[in-house]
Scaffold this motif. Structure first.
Motif, short mmCIF file in Angstrom:
data_model
loop_
_atom_site.label_atom_id
_atom_site.label_comp_id
_atom_site.label_asym_id
_atom_site.label_seq_id
_atom_site.Cartn_x
_atom_site.Cartn_y
_atom_site.Cartn_z
N LYS A 3 0.46 -1.12 -0.03
CA LYS A 3 0.16 -0.12 -0.07
C LYS A 3 0.87 1.28 0.11
N TRP A 8 -0.85 7.07 -5.33
CA TRP A 8 -2.16 7.53 -5.13
C TRP A 8 -2.77 8.80 -6.11
N ASP A 12 -5.88 8.73 -8.30
CA ASP A 12 -7.09 9.58 -8.53
C ASP A 12 -6.99 10.40 -9.80
#
Length: 105
Positions: A3, A8, A12
């Motif tokens: 993770k 990210w 997005d």
């Protein structure tokens, strides 16, 4: 890829994520507007249509009390509608993004 290694910002920016976010936002805003309108019908109804809300339905139960209790039913219905839509549409869209998250750059 863990993770912590996910990009990210790329997730997005992914068009699938943007579509999911836009659909979910529109749907949630519409549910919120419906629930707020129904919620505020009670104080407006008692303020401006007091005679209607005083009509006896059964024994000491009047239209105002029935309407107030119906707000629980409306809240449960809205939760059910959201859960059904999330399970059938939003979760599938999210799962598609999750499955491909390690490839999104």
């Amino acid at each position: 890829m863990s993770k912590r290694e996910m990009n990210w910002a790329a997730i997005d920016a992914d068009p699938r994520f943007q579509a999911l976010h836009a659909k979910k936002t529109r749907f949630l805003w519409s549910l919120m507007i419906i629930s707020m309108i129904y919620y505020f019908l009670l104080p407006f109804g008692t303020a401006y249509f007091g005679d209607l809300f005083k009509i006896q339905v059964w024994g000491p139960i009047n239209v105002g009390l029935v309407f107030a209790l119906s707000q629980f039913i409306v809240a449960w219905a809205i939760a059910w509608i959201y859960a059904r839509r999330a399970n059938s549409e939003f979760d599938a869209m999210a799962q598609d993004i999750i499955n491909d998250a390690h490839n999104i750059k």
